[in-house]
Design a protein around this motif. Structure first.
Motif, mmCIF file in Angstrom:
data_model
loop_
_atom_site.group_PDB
_atom_site.id
_atom_site.type_symbol
_atom_site.label_atom_id
_atom_site.label_comp_id
_atom_site.label_asym_id
_atom_site.label_seq_id
_atom_site.Cartn_x
_atom_site.Cartn_y
_atom_site.Cartn_z
ATOM 1 N N LEU A 56 0.790 -1.041 0.043
ATOM 2 C CA LEU A 56 0.061 0.034 0.007
ATOM 3 C C LEU A 56 0.962 1.336 -0.119
ATOM 4 O O LEU A 56 1.591 1.393 0.995
ATOM 5 C CB LEU A 56 -0.784 0.089 1.362
ATOM 6 N N CYS A 57 0.782 1.807 -1.077
ATOM 7 C CA CYS A 57 1.803 3.175 -1.358
ATOM 8 C C CYS A 57 1.356 4.393 -1.410
ATOM 9 O O CYS A 57 0.176 4.659 -1.846
ATOM 10 C CB CYS A 57 2.615 2.909 -2.602
ATOM 11 N N ASP A 58 2.152 5.368 -1.057
ATOM 12 C CA ASP A 58 1.691 6.931 -1.123
ATOM 13 C C ASP A 58 2.982 7.223 -2.399
ATOM 14 O O ASP A 58 3.934 6.691 -2.596
ATOM 15 C CB ASP A 58 2.083 7.780 0.149
ATOM 16 N N VAL A 66 6.548 5.437 -2.281
ATOM 17 C CA VAL A 66 6.781 5.221 -0.909
ATOM 18 C C VAL A 66 5.706 4.263 -0.094
ATOM 19 O O VAL A 66 4.495 4.466 0.045
ATOM 20 C CB VAL A 66 6.824 6.327 0.344
ATOM 21 N N PRO A 67 6.129 2.889 0.189
ATOM 22 C CA PRO A 67 5.235 1.950 1.009
ATOM 23 C C PRO A 67 4.854 2.635 2.094
ATOM 24 O O PRO A 67 5.632 2.693 3.106
ATOM 25 C CB PRO A 67 6.175 0.680 0.824
ATOM 26 N N VAL A 68 3.511 2.703 2.448
ATOM 27 C CA VAL A 68 3.158 2.900 3.903
ATOM 28 C C VAL A 68 2.874 1.607 4.770
ATOM 29 O O VAL A 68 2.766 1.862 6.083
ATOM 30 C CB VAL A 68 2.288 4.071 3.825
ATOM 31 N N ARG A 90 -4.455 6.416 -2.891
ATOM 32 C CA ARG A 90 -3.417 5.489 -2.542
ATOM 33 C C ARG A 90 -3.078 4.574 -3.790
ATOM 34 O O ARG A 90 -3.986 4.291 -4.792
ATOM 35 C CB ARG A 90 -3.561 4.720 -1.401
ATOM 36 N N LEU A 91 -2.161 3.909 -3.950
ATOM 37 C CA LEU A 91 -1.710 2.956 -4.767
ATOM 38 C C LEU A 91 -1.187 1.528 -4.282
ATOM 39 O O LEU A 91 -0.987 1.377 -3.300
ATOM 40 C CB LEU A 91 -0.443 3.621 -5.408
ATOM 41 N N GLN A 104 -2.302 0.078 -9.173
ATOM 42 C CA GLN A 104 -3.671 0.504 -9.176
ATOM 43 C C GLN A 104 -3.986 1.543 -8.261
ATOM 44 O O GLN A 104 -3.777 1.218 -7.032
ATOM 45 C CB GLN A 104 -4.753 -0.813 -8.787
ATOM 46 N N TYR A 105 -4.396 2.648 -8.438
ATOM 47 C CA TYR A 105 -5.038 3.658 -7.836
ATOM 48 C C TYR A 105 -6.293 3.536 -7.338
ATOM 49 O O TYR A 105 -7.031 2.900 -8.111
ATOM 50 C CB TYR A 105 -4.789 5.059 -8.605
ATOM 51 N N PHE A 106 -6.472 4.151 -6.133
ATOM 52 C CA PHE A 106 -7.981 3.931 -5.478
ATOM 53 C C PHE A 106 -7.824 4.873 -4.580
ATOM 54 O O PHE A 106 -6.982 5.454 -4.063
ATOM 55 C CB PHE A 106 -8.300 2.503 -5.123
#
Length: 383
Positions: A56-58, A66-68, A90-91, A104-106
């Motif tokens: 889950l990325c920003d 950047v993985p969060v 987020r991605l 995938q953005y969402f």
């Protein structure tokens, strides 16, 4: 580089960014526990198998993905839980054999969200909370206008097209861009109060005229002052007033490359002028500007100029490597929080490269000096 989402989807660059962040191992199996009002993301991802990682990325800057958080695929499924304020873009990035299978953005919000991720460029399917569903309505209208721009954009990019055709195409693009801006503005206003209105405003803020910005901010202040972007921009306005040229700077401290904490005030009192320079290893314009900063340091350090670099990096190794590559002998500091850098917030830095020039009495005398302007100012001040 402004603080804004990126549309970069190149798999190779994405895998490089994930590796360069050095976070793959650090974030594995680090899901947070959600509160009763938090979010839960459950889903499947084609092209993965049990034991693979989903990030889950920003997205920070242009290429800093950047993985969060991360989780492991188990029984063909993955799950995230957590809490978020408002709604954010987020991605999701599933990784198999070291490479992303898709990106995938969402819309992430505090609600149950289900995701079915395809392989490669195949679109994903998301069923989420009210803001996610509302975004689908917005995206449908936005995509219709975007498709209408394809033909005139093709003409503008065609070297064989005559000038008359290009002029007509440019007029069409300009008209459609205005229509898209008006569509976005109406959608934001029509759906106040909502976290999606706040998010769309944050994503399109710089596209609006100053009058449009003020109109929407006034409405938000009256109808939805609790959402994060509105609160952030109003706080930034207060900071901007406090960091204007002629005001006293606010001191801050961060770790240096050796881990020891240093303060800006350590240098201000000792030098006639101190240039606090905000940059990041992943910022191309910052790297392009660095030879000018280095020249200013070389020419005027002995005459009373000190430079203090403040990096908006997330990864220490990338930060240290860039310091060496760019030959930066002046003091450096970073809290490795990226765009959440506390020093940048105190100086109202919303894009990089950026800098603040402080005199020996702690007064801000100039901001965002670049290229020949930096060299000319230093020549005048230290002649």
């Amino acid at each position: 580089i402004k603080k804004q989402p990126s549309t970069m989807k190149t798999k190779h660059l994405l895998s490089v960014c994930l590796l360069c962040c050095g976070l793959a191992a650090a974030f594995t199996a680090c899901n947070k526990q959600a509160s009763a009002n938090g979010y839960t993301i459950t889903g499947t991802a084609e092209g993965t198998q049990d034991g693979d990682t989903v990030y889950l990325c920003d997205v920070q800057g242009l290429f800093a993905i950047v993985p969060v958080d991360s989780t492991i695929v188990k029984n063909g499924k993955f799950e995230f839980t957590g809490d978020i304020e408002g709604a954010v873009m987020r991605l999701l990035v599933p990784v198999h054999d070291g490479l992303p299978t898709t990106t995938q953005y969402f819309i992430l919000e505090n609600a149950p969200i289900t995701a079915k991720l395809g392989f490669g460029d195949a679109p994903g399917e998301f069923v989420g909370g009210p803001n996610g569903e509302l975004y689908k309505q917005y995206a449908e209208g936005s995509e219709k206008l975007s498709r209408l721009m394809e033909a005139p954009y093709n003409i503008l990019g065609d070297s064989t097209a005559d000038e008359a055709a290009k002029k007509t195409a440019q007029q069409t693009v300009d008209s459609l861009q205005l229509e898209h801006r008006q569509y976005t503005k109406k959608f934001i206003i029509d759906h106040v109060p909502s976290a999606l209105s706040d998010l769309l405003f944050s994503l399109s803020f710089n596209e609006f005229t100053e009058a449009e910005q003020e109109e929407i901010l006034k409405l938000f202040g009256e109808k939805q002052p609790e959402f994060p972007f509105y609160k952030t921009i109003m706080a930034e306005r207060k900071v901007a007033e406090a960091t204007a040229v002629g005001t006293q700077y606010t001191d801050f401290e961060m770790p240096a490359p050796d881990g020891k904490t240093i303060k800006v005030s350590d240098f201000v009192a000792k030098n006639k002028y101190t240039l606090v320079d905000f940059w990041a290893s992943w910022c191309g314009p910052c790297r392009a500007e660095m030879p000018t900063v280095a020249k200013a340091y070389t020419d005027y350090h002995a005459k009373g100029l000190e430079v203090v670099g403040v990096s908006l990096d997330n990864d220490k190794d990338a930060w240290l490597k860039a310091i060496s590559e760019l030959k930066m002998p002046w003091p450096q500091m970073s809290d490795l929080k990226g765009w959440e850098c506390e020093g940048a917030a105190l100086c109202n830095v919303r894009s990089i490269p950026a800098n603040v020039l402080i005199d020996q009495q702690g007064r801000i005398i100039a901001k965002d000096l670049r290229g020949v302007d930096l060299l000319n100012n230093m020549a005048e001040l230290l002649k």
